[in-house]
Motif scaffolding. Sequence first.
Motif, PDB file in Angstrom:
ATOM      1  N   ASN A 237       0.811  -1.226   0.000  1.00  0.00           N
ATOM      2  CA  ASN A 237       0.000   0.000   0.000  1.00  0.00           C
ATOM      3  C   ASN A 237       0.844   1.276   0.000  1.00  0.00           C
ATOM      4  OD1 ASN A 237      -2.401  -1.616   0.230  1.00  0.00           O
ATOM      5  ND2 ASN A 237      -1.969  -1.809   2.419  1.00  0.00           N
ATOM      6  N   GLN A 238       2.047   1.191  -0.586  1.00  0.00           N
ATOM      7  CA  GLN A 238       2.883   2.374  -0.737  1.00  0.00           C
ATOM      8  C   GLN A 238       3.277   2.519  -2.198  1.00  0.00           C
ATOM      9  OE1 GLN A 238       6.257   2.493   1.925  1.00  0.00           O
ATOM     10  NE2 GLN A 238       5.015   2.162   3.749  1.00  0.00           N
ATOM     11  N   GLY A 239       3.869   3.675  -2.514  1.00  0.00           N
ATOM     12  CA  GLY A 239       4.351   3.904  -3.867  1.00  0.00           C
ATOM     13  C   GLY A 239       5.797   3.471  -4.016  1.00  0.00           C
ATOM     14  N   ALA A 240       6.482   4.067  -4.973  1.00  0.00           N
ATOM     15  CA  ALA A 240       7.882   3.717  -5.219  1.00  0.00           C
ATOM     16  C   ALA A 240       8.760   4.083  -4.028  1.00  0.00           C
ATOM     17  CB  ALA A 240       8.379   4.419  -6.481  1.00  0.00           C
ATOM     18  N   LEU A 241       8.435   5.205  -3.377  1.00  0.00           N
ATOM     19  CA  LEU A 241       9.194   5.663  -2.218  1.00  0.00           C
ATOM     20  C   LEU A 241       8.761   4.878  -0.976  1.00  0.00           C
ATOM     21  CD1 LEU A 241       9.988   9.333  -1.315  1.00  0.00           C
ATOM     22  CD2 LEU A 241       9.066   7.810   0.413  1.00  0.00           C
ATOM     23  N   ARG A 242       9.726   4.266  -0.316  1.00  0.00           N
ATOM     24  CA  ARG A 242       9.437   3.439   0.858  1.00  0.00           C
ATOM     25  C   ARG A 242       9.302   4.304   2.107  1.00  0.00           C
ATOM     26  NH1 ARG A 242      13.264  -1.626   2.969  1.00  0.00           N
ATOM     27  NH2 ARG A 242      11.686  -2.614   4.300  1.00  0.00           N
ATOM     28  N   ARG A 243       8.269   4.050   2.916  1.00  0.00           N
ATOM     29  CA  ARG A 243       8.052   4.789   4.162  1.00  0.00           C
ATOM     30  C   ARG A 243       8.243   3.850   5.351  1.00  0.00           C
ATOM     31  NH1 ARG A 243       2.617   8.504   3.109  1.00  0.00           N
ATOM     32  NH2 ARG A 243       3.215   9.297   1.041  1.00  0.00           N
ATOM     33  N   LEU A 244       9.117   4.240   6.278  1.00  0.00           N
ATOM     34  CA  LEU A 244       9.360   3.460   7.485  1.00  0.00           C
ATOM     35  C   LEU A 244       9.258   4.369   8.703  1.00  0.00           C
ATOM     36  CD1 LEU A 244      12.515   1.375   6.404  1.00  0.00           C
ATOM     37  CD2 LEU A 244      10.153   0.546   6.569  1.00  0.00           C
ATOM     38  N   VAL A 245       8.308   4.097   9.574  1.00  0.00           N
ATOM     39  CA  VAL A 245       8.210   4.817  10.845  1.00  0.00           C
ATOM     40  C   VAL A 245       9.099   4.094  11.852  1.00  0.00           C
ATOM     41  CG1 VAL A 245       6.714   5.443  12.766  1.00  0.00           C
ATOM     42  CG2 VAL A 245       5.914   5.740  10.417  1.00  0.00           C
ATOM     43  N   LEU A 246      10.094   4.789  12.370  1.00  0.00           N
ATOM     44  CA  LEU A 246      11.051   4.190  13.292  1.00  0.00           C
ATOM     45  C   LEU A 246      10.593   4.420  14.732  1.00  0.00           C
ATOM     46  CD1 LEU A 246      14.436   5.226  11.611  1.00  0.00           C
ATOM     47  CD2 LEU A 246      12.959   3.256  11.155  1.00  0.00           C
ATOM     48  N   GLY A 247      10.297   3.335  15.428  1.00  0.00           N
ATOM     49  CA  GLY A 247       9.836   3.467  16.802  1.00  0.00           C
ATOM     50  C   GLY A 247       9.636   2.112  17.445  1.00  0.00           C
ATOM     51  N   GLN A 248       9.518   2.124  18.751  1.00  0.00           N
ATOM     52  CA  GLN A 248       9.165   0.931  19.516  1.00  0.00           C
ATOM     53  C   GLN A 248       7.643   0.844  19.610  1.00  0.00           C
ATOM     54  OE1 GLN A 248      11.413  -1.218  20.283  1.00  0.00           O
ATOM     55  NE2 GLN A 248      13.292  -0.009  20.017  1.00  0.00           N
ATOM     56  N   ALA A 249       7.153  -0.209  20.233  1.00  0.00           N
ATOM     57  CA  ALA A 249       5.711  -0.381  20.404  1.00  0.00           C
ATOM     58  C   ALA A 249       5.132   0.830  21.134  1.00  0.00           C
ATOM     59  CB  ALA A 249       5.428  -1.660  21.178  1.00  0.00           C
ATOM     60  N   PRO A 250       3.883   1.192  20.853  1.00  0.00           N
ATOM     61  CA  PRO A 250       3.317   2.388  21.487  1.00  0.00           C
ATOM     62  C   PRO A 250       3.182   2.227  22.992  1.00  0.00           C
ATOM     63  CG  PRO A 250       1.612   1.159  20.322  1.00  0.00           C
ATOM     64  CD  PRO A 250       2.926   0.544  19.936  1.00  0.00           C
ATOM     65  N   ILE A 251       3.285   3.345  23.684  1.00  0.00           N
ATOM     66  CA  ILE A 251       3.130   3.371  25.137  1.00  0.00           C
ATOM     67  C   ILE A 251       2.242   4.556  25.487  1.00  0.00           C
ATOM     68  CG2 ILE A 251       5.239   4.740  25.459  1.00  0.00           C
ATOM     69  CD1 ILE A 251       5.630   3.217  28.109  1.00  0.00           C
ATOM     70  N   SER A 252       1.421   4.409  26.499  1.00  0.00           N
ATOM     71  CA  SER A 252       0.506   5.486  26.886  1.00  0.00           C
ATOM     72  C   SER A 252       1.212   6.497  27.781  1.00  0.00           C
ATOM     73  CB  SER A 252      -0.716   4.917  27.605  1.00  0.00           C
ATOM     74  OG  SER A 252      -0.337   4.425  28.887  1.00  0.00           O
ATOM     75  N   ILE A 253       0.639   7.688  27.837  1.00  0.00           N
ATOM     76  CA  ILE A 253       1.153   8.720  28.745  1.00  0.00           C
ATOM     77  C   ILE A 253       1.046   8.243  30.187  1.00  0.00           C
ATOM     78  CG2 ILE A 253       0.767  11.036  29.634  1.00  0.00           C
ATOM     79  CD1 ILE A 253       2.000  11.106  26.913  1.00  0.00           C
ATOM     80  N   ASN A 254      -0.081   7.605  30.538  1.00  0.00           N
ATOM     81  CA  ASN A 254      -0.264   7.114  31.906  1.00  0.00           C
ATOM     82  C   ASN A 254       0.805   6.093  32.274  1.00  0.00           C
ATOM     83  OD1 ASN A 254      -2.535   8.715  32.188  1.00  0.00           O
ATOM     84  ND2 ASN A 254      -3.947   7.093  31.571  1.00  0.00           N
ATOM     85  N   ALA A 255       1.116   5.168  31.358  1.00  0.00           N
ATOM     86  CA  ALA A 255       2.150   4.167  31.623  1.00  0.00           C
ATOM     87  C   ALA A 255       3.521   4.820  31.742  1.00  0.00           C
ATOM     88  CB  ALA A 255       2.160   3.120  30.516  1.00  0.00           C
ATOM     89  N   THR A 256       3.741   5.878  30.970  1.00  0.00           N
ATOM     90  CA  THR A 256       5.020   6.597  31.035  1.00  0.00           C
ATOM     91  C   THR A 256       5.214   7.217  32.416  1.00  0.00           C
ATOM     92  OG1 THR A 256       4.954   7.074  28.660  1.00  0.00           O
ATOM     93  CG2 THR A 256       6.359   8.475  30.031  1.00  0.00           C
ATOM     94  N   VAL A 257       4.171   7.865  32.923  1.00  0.00           N
ATOM     95  CA  VAL A 257       4.266   8.481  34.250  1.00  0.00           C
ATOM     96  C   VAL A 257       4.495   7.407  35.314  1.00  0.00           C
ATOM     97  CG1 VAL A 257       3.010   9.807  35.997  1.00  0.00           C
ATOM     98  CG2 VAL A 257       2.879  10.472  33.584  1.00  0.00           C
ATOM     99  N   THR A 258       3.796   6.292  35.191  1.00  0.00           N
ATOM    100  CA  THR A 258       3.969   5.199  36.145  1.00  0.00           C
ATOM    101  C   THR A 258       5.408   4.683  36.141  1.00  0.00           C
ATOM    102  OG1 THR A 258       1.658   4.504  35.998  1.00  0.00           O
ATOM    103  CG2 THR A 258       3.242   2.854  36.740  1.00  0.00           C
TER     104      THR A 258
END
Length: 336
Positions: A237-258
């Motif tokens: 589902n992309q074109g010729a240009l490759r898209r890569l989002v660099l990141g770890q699994a998502p984390i919530s703000i609440n979990a971050t504060v904890t």
Amino acid sequence: MSSPAAGSRPQRILITGASGCVGQYITEQLYRHSDAELLLLLRDPAKLTVVSADDPRVTLLVGDLRELTPHAGAIATATRIIHTATAWGDPLRAQQVNVEAVNQLLAFTSPVWLEQVIYFSTASILDRQLQLLPEAAEFGTEYIQTKALCLQQLEAHPLAAKIVAVFPTLVFGGQVGPGDRHPTSYLTAGIREATRWLWLAKWLRTEASFHFIHAADIALVCAHLATQPHHPNPEPNQGALRRLVLGQAPISINATVTQLCRWRRSWQPPFGIDLQGWLIEALIKLLRIEVNAWDRFSIRQRHFVHEPVSPPERFGLVSYAPTLQAVFETAGLPHR
């Protein structure tokens, strides 16, 4: 001029923004784990700390990204380009660096030698499915708007099939105190300040989430891409240009504060005030906080998450800092 034969010479990799936080992590990774010749484009050689400027594998290209003509000959010899340099704050400079200079850089490349371009953008301009957010162009800051415009132009560029666009999420890197030869990212520098407000944050709750990544893990992925054969974009589902989002699994703000409370050995109450939209708006007015259109969109958006997201493990690698605890440890964040 004939095309270079595979393995006929070492890769010649041009890194822009080579003295920045991400740029230096990438430079060090390639220097230590490849035989590539490194062309380092930077404005201030004194800021380069991870490799010696006198090393025979290193060539410094000193100058501003807006004035590339003196380095046109060197750019034309590059087999790979990792373009990390960027600008924000001033609208004119952002347009010149984030859009015009990218086009000029690509114009100076050689169609014979160039195999791949790794172009750095920001995950903030993409929606959950990695498509361009309409709001990025409409409400974005000068940085967001120019990154959105450049992505649109690169999608239609003749070199699009050779471009890998990477979109880092929130970037940690370096340490909160002295002792690390890597530059400290803005986010890591802000951790120490954030702990001063932990007494208040632990009483608040909000439904929001995000990805993060360490600059060392960005370097792992980019070095892997830059030293492997470049293939047509395999992403669906992309074109010729490759898209890569660099990141770890998502984390919530609440979990971050904890997690931050646990790291700082600070007691956290079992309940808190839910920061709903109307309350946030009231606090903005009460505290007279200046917010722009992009800030307001971000408050409404709340969940800046993407699918797929690409940590080092997606490429068979092992993350340097896969968790926030690892980030706190590598940053040298005190427990008290």
